[in-house]
Design a protein around this motif. Structure first.
Motif, PDB file in Angstrom:
ATOM      1  N   GLU A  77      -2.494  -7.235  21.196  1.00 13.39           N
ATOM      2  CA  GLU A  77      -3.037  -6.246  20.264  1.00 13.39           C
ATOM      3  C   GLU A  77      -2.287  -6.413  18.953  1.00 13.39           C
ATOM      4  OE1 GLU A  77      -4.187  -2.022  21.336  1.00 13.39           O
ATOM      5  OE2 GLU A  77      -2.316  -1.747  20.216  1.00 13.39           O
ATOM      6  N   VAL A  78      -3.042  -6.652  17.894  1.00 13.88           N
ATOM      7  CA  VAL A  78      -2.452  -6.852  16.576  1.00 13.88           C
ATOM      8  C   VAL A  78      -2.760  -5.621  15.734  1.00 13.88           C
ATOM      9  CG1 VAL A  78      -2.353  -8.320  14.542  1.00 13.88           C
ATOM     10  CG2 VAL A  78      -2.826  -9.335  16.787  1.00 13.88           C
ATOM     11  N   THR A  79      -1.709  -4.928  15.314  1.00 17.58           N
ATOM     12  CA  THR A  79      -1.847  -3.773  14.429  1.00 17.58           C
ATOM     13  C   THR A  79      -1.400  -4.206  13.046  1.00 17.58           C
ATOM     14  OG1 THR A  79      -1.348  -2.298  16.268  1.00 17.58           O
ATOM     15  CG2 THR A  79      -1.161  -1.369  14.046  1.00 17.58           C
ATOM     16  N   THR A  80      -2.205  -3.895  12.029  1.00 19.08           N
ATOM     17  CA  THR A  80      -1.889  -4.320  10.678  1.00 19.08           C
ATOM     18  C   THR A  80      -2.131  -3.194   9.682  1.00 19.08           C
ATOM     19  OG1 THR A  80      -2.314  -5.998   8.988  1.00 19.08           O
ATOM     20  CG2 THR A  80      -4.195  -5.324  10.330  1.00 19.08           C
ATOM     21  N   TRP A  81      -1.386  -3.235   8.603  1.00 16.56           N
ATOM     22  CA  TRP A  81      -1.555  -2.270   7.517  1.00 16.56           C
ATOM     23  C   TRP A  81      -1.003  -2.880   6.235  1.00 16.56           C
ATOM     24  CZ3 TRP A  81       1.955  -2.142  11.355  1.00 16.56           C
ATOM     25  CH2 TRP A  81       3.303  -2.099  11.013  1.00 16.56           C
ATOM     26  N   VAL A  82      -1.509  -2.405   5.102  1.00 10.39           N
ATOM     27  CA  VAL A  82      -1.032  -2.872   3.799  1.00 10.39           C
ATOM     28  C   VAL A  82       0.150  -2.001   3.406  1.00 10.39           C
ATOM     29  CG1 VAL A  82      -1.612  -3.137   1.362  1.00 10.39           C
ATOM     30  CG2 VAL A  82      -3.292  -3.733   3.120  1.00 10.39           C
ATOM     31  N   SER A  83       1.290  -2.648   3.141  1.00  7.90           N
ATOM     32  CA  SER A  83       2.484  -1.883   2.763  1.00  7.90           C
ATOM     33  C   SER A  83       2.661  -1.817   1.250  1.00  7.90           C
ATOM     34  CB  SER A  83       3.731  -2.469   3.421  1.00  7.90           C
ATOM     35  OG  SER A  83       3.906  -3.818   3.060  1.00  7.90           O
ATOM     36  N   THR A  84       2.198  -2.832   0.520  1.00  5.45           N
ATOM     37  CA  THR A  84       2.216  -2.780  -0.951  1.00  5.45           C
ATOM     38  C   THR A  84       0.953  -3.453  -1.467  1.00  5.45           C
ATOM     39  OG1 THR A  84       3.412  -4.874  -1.194  1.00  5.45           O
ATOM     40  CG2 THR A  84       4.740  -2.876  -1.143  1.00  5.45           C
ATOM     41  N   ILE A  85       0.456  -2.937  -2.570  1.00  7.53           N
ATOM     42  CA  ILE A  85      -0.714  -3.555  -3.189  1.00  7.53           C
ATOM     43  C   ILE A  85      -0.558  -3.498  -4.700  1.00  7.53           C
ATOM     44  CG2 ILE A  85      -2.147  -1.475  -3.172  1.00  7.53           C
ATOM     45  CD1 ILE A  85      -4.467  -3.549  -2.378  1.00  7.53           C
ATOM     46  N   ARG A  86      -0.866  -4.622  -5.311  1.00  7.48           N
ATOM     47  CA  ARG A  86      -0.825  -4.738  -6.766  1.00  7.48           C
ATOM     48  C   ARG A  86      -2.173  -5.305  -7.224  1.00  7.48           C
ATOM     49  NH1 ARG A  86       4.224  -5.688  -4.875  1.00  7.48           N
ATOM     50  NH2 ARG A  86       5.920  -4.565  -5.843  1.00  7.48           N
ATOM     51  N   LYS A  87      -2.311  -5.550  -8.496  1.00 12.66           N
ATOM     52  CA  LYS A  87      -3.592  -6.021  -9.039  1.00 12.66           C
ATOM     53  C   LYS A  87      -4.049  -7.337  -8.387  1.00 12.66           C
ATOM     54  CE  LYS A  87      -6.022  -6.805 -13.333  1.00 12.66           C
ATOM     55  NZ  LYS A  87      -5.969  -6.728 -14.782  1.00 12.66           N
ATOM     56  N   THR A  88      -3.157  -8.299  -8.246  1.00 18.36           N
ATOM     57  CA  THR A  88      -3.545  -9.602  -7.693  1.00 18.36           C
ATOM     58  C   THR A  88      -2.704 -10.041  -6.504  1.00 18.36           C
ATOM     59  OG1 THR A  88      -2.118 -10.755  -9.265  1.00 18.36           O
ATOM     60  CG2 THR A  88      -4.424 -10.423  -9.918  1.00 18.36           C
ATOM     61  N   SER A  89      -1.988  -9.117  -5.882  1.00 24.24           N
ATOM     62  CA  SER A  89      -1.198  -9.471  -4.699  1.00 24.24           C
ATOM     63  C   SER A  89      -1.041  -8.256  -3.795  1.00 24.24           C
ATOM     64  CB  SER A  89       0.178 -10.013  -5.098  1.00 24.24           C
ATOM     65  OG  SER A  89       0.948  -9.015  -5.715  1.00 24.24           O
ATOM     66  N   SER A  90      -0.746  -8.535  -2.548  1.00 22.95           N
ATOM     67  CA  SER A  90      -0.470  -7.444  -1.604  1.00 22.95           C
ATOM     68  C   SER A  90       0.422  -7.972  -0.488  1.00 22.95           C
ATOM     69  CB  SER A  90      -1.768  -6.872  -1.017  1.00 22.95           C
ATOM     70  OG  SER A  90      -2.327  -7.767  -0.097  1.00 22.95           O
ATOM     71  N   THR A  91       1.036  -7.038   0.221  1.00 29.54           N
ATOM     72  CA  THR A  91       1.826  -7.366   1.403  1.00 29.54           C
ATOM     73  C   THR A  91       1.218  -6.619   2.571  1.00 29.54           C
ATOM     74  OG1 THR A  91       3.809  -7.623   0.067  1.00 29.54           O
ATOM     75  CG2 THR A  91       4.126  -7.319   2.435  1.00 29.54           C
ATOM     76  N   ARG A  92       0.947  -7.353   3.633  1.00 30.47           N
ATOM     77  CA  ARG A  92       0.368  -6.777   4.844  1.00 30.47           C
ATOM     78  C   ARG A  92       1.366  -6.962   5.968  1.00 30.47           C
ATOM     79  NH1 ARG A  92      -4.506  -5.085   6.951  1.00 30.47           N
ATOM     80  NH2 ARG A  92      -5.648  -5.358   5.001  1.00 30.47           N
ATOM     81  N   GLU A  93       1.622  -5.889   6.695  1.00 27.30           N
ATOM     82  CA  GLU A  93       2.543  -5.897   7.837  1.00 27.30           C
ATOM     83  C   GLU A  93       1.728  -6.040   9.126  1.00 27.30           C
ATOM     84  OE1 GLU A  93       5.822  -5.603   7.139  1.00 27.30           O
ATOM     85  OE2 GLU A  93       5.520  -5.054   5.029  1.00 27.30           O
ATOM     86  N   TYR A  94       2.347  -6.639  10.134  1.00 24.34           N
ATOM     87  CA  TYR A  94       1.697  -6.846  11.430  1.00 24.34           C
ATOM     88  C   TYR A  94       2.672  -6.529  12.553  1.00 24.34           C
ATOM     89  CZ  TYR A  94      -1.544  -9.742   8.708  1.00 24.34           C
ATOM     90  OH  TYR A  94      -2.440 -10.200   7.780  1.00 24.34           O
TER      91      TYR A  94
END
Length: 114
Positions: A77-94
């Motif tokens: 089971e893979v749980t994911t969420w966006v931890s930071t978001i900017r105009k042209t980049s983001s960080t997604r945690e898993y």
């Protein structure tokens, strides 16, 4: 629960495990991408949206930490969420878990660029 959290079930096939029951990088990348696409669709941005816009998110960097080895036939089971978001980049945690063993298998952080 994290805001925007999305869970996806994934069943490992025998050809997806490398020596020592670790994900080969190509399989890991595919699982993380599929989870991100599902998570994006869940928030109103399905894959078709990106096709229409002719723009995509591309992986820039992956940080991955194994907690436990996988086993053939494990459910994942893979749980994911966006931890930071900017105009042209983001960080997604898993968070990758084995529900059948009730264990955390691994954690990942992916930096994406648009």
């Amino acid at each position: 629960m994290v805001a925007g959290e999305h869970c996806r079930a994934y069943h490992l096939r025998h050809d997806e495990l490398g020596p020592g029951s670790y994900f080969p990088p190509s399989v890991l990348t595919g699982v993380l991408q599929e989870s991100a696409i599902d998570g994006s669709a869940h928030t109103g941005f399905p894959f078709e949206y990106y096709l229409r816009e002719r723009a995509f998110w591309v992986i820039r960097r992956i940080s991955f930490r194994y907690e436990r080895p996988l086993r053939y036939g494990d459910s994942l089971e893979v749980t994911t969420w966006v931890s930071t978001i900017r105009k042209t980049s983001s960080t997604r945690e898993y968070l990758l878990q084995s529900p059948s063993r009730d264990e955390v298998i691994a954690r990942a952080r992916v930096h994406w660029v648009y």
